[in-house]
Design a protein around this motif. Structure first.
Motif, PDB file in Angstrom:
ATOM      1  N   ASP A   1       0.861  -1.178   0.000  1.00 20.28           N
ATOM      2  CA  ASP A   1       0.000   0.000   0.000  1.00 20.28           C
ATOM      3  C   ASP A   1       0.903   1.234   0.000  1.00 20.28           C
ATOM      4  N   LEU A   2       0.940   1.943  -1.112  1.00 14.78           N
ATOM      5  CA  LEU A   2       1.862   3.064  -1.253  1.00 14.78           C
ATOM      6  C   LEU A   2       1.582   4.166  -0.240  1.00 14.78           C
ATOM      7  N   ASP A   3       0.338   4.531  -0.042  1.00 14.96           N
ATOM      8  CA  ASP A   3       0.032   5.609   0.907  1.00 14.96           C
ATOM      9  C   ASP A   3       0.456   5.240   2.322  1.00 14.96           C
ATOM     10  N   ARG A   4       0.229   3.998   2.709  1.00 16.76           N
ATOM     11  CA  ARG A   4       0.639   3.544   4.043  1.00 16.76           C
ATOM     12  C   ARG A   4       2.161   3.578   4.182  1.00 16.76           C
ATOM     13  N   ALA A   5       2.868   3.169   3.144  1.00 14.99           N
ATOM     14  CA  ALA A   5       4.333   3.213   3.168  1.00 14.99           C
ATOM     15  C   ALA A   5       4.823   4.662   3.230  1.00 14.99           C
ATOM     16  N   LEU A   6       4.165   5.555   2.495  1.00 16.43           N
ATOM     17  CA  LEU A   6       4.539   6.973   2.538  1.00 16.43           C
ATOM     18  C   LEU A   6       4.272   7.582   3.910  1.00 16.43           C
ATOM     19  N   ASP A   7       3.196   7.153   4.573  1.00 15.89           N
ATOM     20  CA  ASP A   7       2.945   7.631   5.942  1.00 15.89           C
ATOM     21  C   ASP A   7       4.121   7.299   6.844  1.00 15.89           C
ATOM     22  N   PHE A   8       4.733   6.132   6.628  1.00 16.58           N
ATOM     23  CA  PHE A   8       5.871   5.711   7.440  1.00 16.58           C
ATOM     24  C   PHE A   8       7.157   6.438   7.037  1.00 16.58           C
ATOM     25  N   TYR A   9       7.565   6.296   5.773  1.00 15.84           N
ATOM     26  CA  TYR A   9       8.864   6.825   5.342  1.00 15.84           C
ATOM     27  C   TYR A   9       8.883   8.355   5.234  1.00 15.84           C
ATOM     28  N   ASN A  10       7.782   8.953   4.800  1.00 18.88           N
ATOM     29  CA  ASN A  10       7.703  10.407   4.694  1.00 18.88           C
ATOM     30  C   ASN A  10       7.151  11.003   5.987  1.00 18.88           C
ATOM     31  N   GLY A  11       5.996  10.528   6.426  1.00 18.75           N
ATOM     32  CA  GLY A  11       5.330  11.118   7.578  1.00 18.75           C
ATOM     33  C   GLY A  11       6.051  10.893   8.889  1.00 18.75           C
ATOM     34  N   LEU A  12       6.479   9.667   9.163  1.00 16.33           N
ATOM     35  CA  LEU A  12       7.132   9.356  10.433  1.00 16.33           C
ATOM     36  C   LEU A  12       8.636   9.607  10.386  1.00 16.33           C
ATOM     37  N   LEU A  13       9.318   9.039   9.390  1.00 19.24           N
ATOM     38  CA  LEU A  13      10.780   9.173   9.343  1.00 19.24           C
ATOM     39  C   LEU A  13      11.244  10.488   8.724  1.00 19.24           C
ATOM     40  N   GLY A  14      10.392  11.164   7.971  1.00 20.54           N
ATOM     41  CA  GLY A  14      10.732  12.489   7.471  1.00 20.54           C
ATOM     42  C   GLY A  14      11.444  12.551   6.136  1.00 20.54           C
ATOM     43  N   PHE A  15      11.517  11.454   5.398  1.00 22.29           N
ATOM     44  CA  PHE A  15      12.110  11.514   4.063  1.00 22.29           C
ATOM     45  C   PHE A  15      11.229  12.374   3.159  1.00 22.29           C
ATOM     46  N   GLU A  16      11.851  13.145   2.288  1.00 23.53           N
ATOM     47  CA  GLU A  16      11.124  14.013   1.357  1.00 23.53           C
ATOM     48  C   GLU A  16      10.739  13.231   0.108  1.00 23.53           C
ATOM     49  N   ILE A  17       9.521  13.453  -0.389  1.00 19.27           N
ATOM     50  CA  ILE A  17       9.098  12.838  -1.646  1.00 19.27           C
ATOM     51  C   ILE A  17       9.707  13.639  -2.789  1.00 19.27           C
ATOM     52  N   THR A  18      10.513  12.979  -3.619  1.00 18.29           N
ATOM     53  CA  THR A  18      11.116  13.669  -4.768  1.00 18.29           C
ATOM     54  C   THR A  18      10.341  13.413  -6.047  1.00 18.29           C
ATOM     55  N   GLN A  19       9.616  12.298  -6.091  1.00 14.92           N
ATOM     56  CA  GLN A  19       8.797  11.985  -7.263  1.00 14.92           C
ATOM     57  C   GLN A  19       7.758  10.947  -6.863  1.00 14.92           C
ATOM     58  N   LYS A  20       6.560  11.105  -7.411  1.00 15.14           N
ATOM     59  CA  LYS A  20       5.496  10.134  -7.176  1.00 15.14           C
ATOM     60  C   LYS A  20       4.897   9.768  -8.520  1.00 15.14           C
ATOM     61  N   LEU A  21       4.730   8.478  -8.758  1.00 17.37           N
ATOM     62  CA  LEU A  21       4.161   7.969  -9.994  1.00 17.37           C
ATOM     63  C   LEU A  21       2.767   7.429  -9.689  1.00 17.37           C
ATOM     64  N   GLY A  22       1.808   8.332  -9.593  1.00 10.69           N
ATOM     65  CA  GLY A  22       0.436   7.958  -9.282  1.00 10.69           C
ATOM     66  C   GLY A  22       0.345   7.224  -7.966  1.00 10.69           C
ATOM     67  N   ASP A  23      -0.407   6.129  -7.964  1.00 12.29           N
ATOM     68  CA  ASP A  23      -0.545   5.321  -6.757  1.00 12.29           C
ATOM     69  C   ASP A  23       0.308   4.054  -6.831  1.00 12.29           C
ATOM     70  N   GLN A  24       1.314   4.078  -7.734  1.00 19.58           N
ATOM     71  CA  GLN A  24       2.129   2.878  -7.949  1.00 19.58           C
ATOM     72  C   GLN A  24       3.548   2.958  -7.396  1.00 19.58           C
ATOM     73  N   ALA A  25       4.136   4.152  -7.364  1.00 17.49           N
ATOM     74  CA  ALA A  25       5.533   4.243  -6.940  1.00 17.49           C
ATOM     75  C   ALA A  25       5.843   5.642  -6.425  1.00 17.49           C
ATOM     76  N   ALA A  26       6.858   5.712  -5.582  1.00 17.27           N
ATOM     77  CA  ALA A  26       7.340   6.998  -5.075  1.00 17.27           C
ATOM     78  C   ALA A  26       8.820   6.868  -4.771  1.00 17.27           C
ATOM     79  N   PHE A  27       9.503   7.996  -4.853  1.00 20.95           N
ATOM     80  CA  PHE A  27      10.929   8.062  -4.565  1.00 20.95           C
ATOM     81  C   PHE A  27      11.134   9.109  -3.487  1.00 20.95           C
ATOM     82  N   LEU A  28      11.940   8.769  -2.479  1.00 18.67           N
ATOM     83  CA  LEU A  28      12.125   9.636  -1.323  1.00 18.67           C
ATOM     84  C   LEU A  28      13.597   9.887  -1.065  1.00 18.67           C
ATOM     85  N   SER A  29      13.873  11.030  -0.433  1.00 11.04           N
ATOM     86  CA  SER A  29      15.248  11.458  -0.263  1.00 11.04           C
ATOM     87  C   SER A  29      15.460  12.145   1.073  1.00 11.04           C
TER      88      SER A  29
END
Length: 165
Positions: free
Chosen positions: A23-51
């Motif tokens: 689940d991409l949104d759930r993973a983003l809640d963890f890596y972006n929301g909790l750990l604070g990684f910045e989203i550098t690119q998102k490909l719809g609801d299929q993929a995201a890249f964080l930095s």
């Protein structure tokens, strides 16, 4: 050059980890929301890249082969954990406090002599290690100079004392 003569260059580093998630949104809640990684690119609801710090990506997340899937079994080959290095003990204390205040579950904490580490699982059960390295001159060594890592309990109150300064 003979194969046994090759040594990887000392400047080589691991560039990024790319994880299959359910689940991409759930993973983003963890890596972006909790750990604070910045989203550098998102490909719809299929993929995201964080930095961290504007790099193109340290973490890739995708659902291409794993959308809605169950976590991988613990006792099977695969990734043990992704290790994220923090620049200082104080930075590790800051993320420890943030995760603790969010009531996110830790799976462990350890002093390895060369580093201090916190362990948790992401929402898909992928292991995550958050750590800082002690300066090389403080690493424990054997009498013949080899690194002498160990696993001891991490002094969490001592870690939090970094925030008092």
């Amino acid at each position: 050059m003979r194969e046994e003569d090759y040594t990887i260059p000392s400047q080589t580093r691991i560039g990024h980890v790319h994880l299959k998630v359910s689940d991409l949104d759930r993973a983003l809640d963890f890596y972006n929301g909790l750990l604070g990684f910045e989203i550098t690119q998102k490909l719809g609801d299929q993929a995201a890249f964080l930095s961290a710090g504007g790099y193109h990506h340290h973490i890739g997340l995708n659902t291409w082969q794993s959308k809605g899937a169950s976590p991988a079994p613990n006792y099977a080959p695969g990734l043990f954990h992704t290790a994220i290095v923090y620049p200082s003990r104080k930075a590790l204390a800051e993320i420890f406090l943030k995760i603790r205040e969010a009531k996110y579950r830790f799976t462990g904490a350890a002093d390895h002599g060369v580093s201090e580490a916190l362990y948790l699982d992401d929402p898909d059960g992928n292991g995550v290690e958050l750590y800082w390295d002690r300066p090389k001159e403080q690493w424990p060594r054997t009498a013949d100079g080899e690194i002498d890592m160990y696993t001891r309990p991490l002094d969490l109150e001592g870690l939090l004392s970094e925030l008092e300064e």
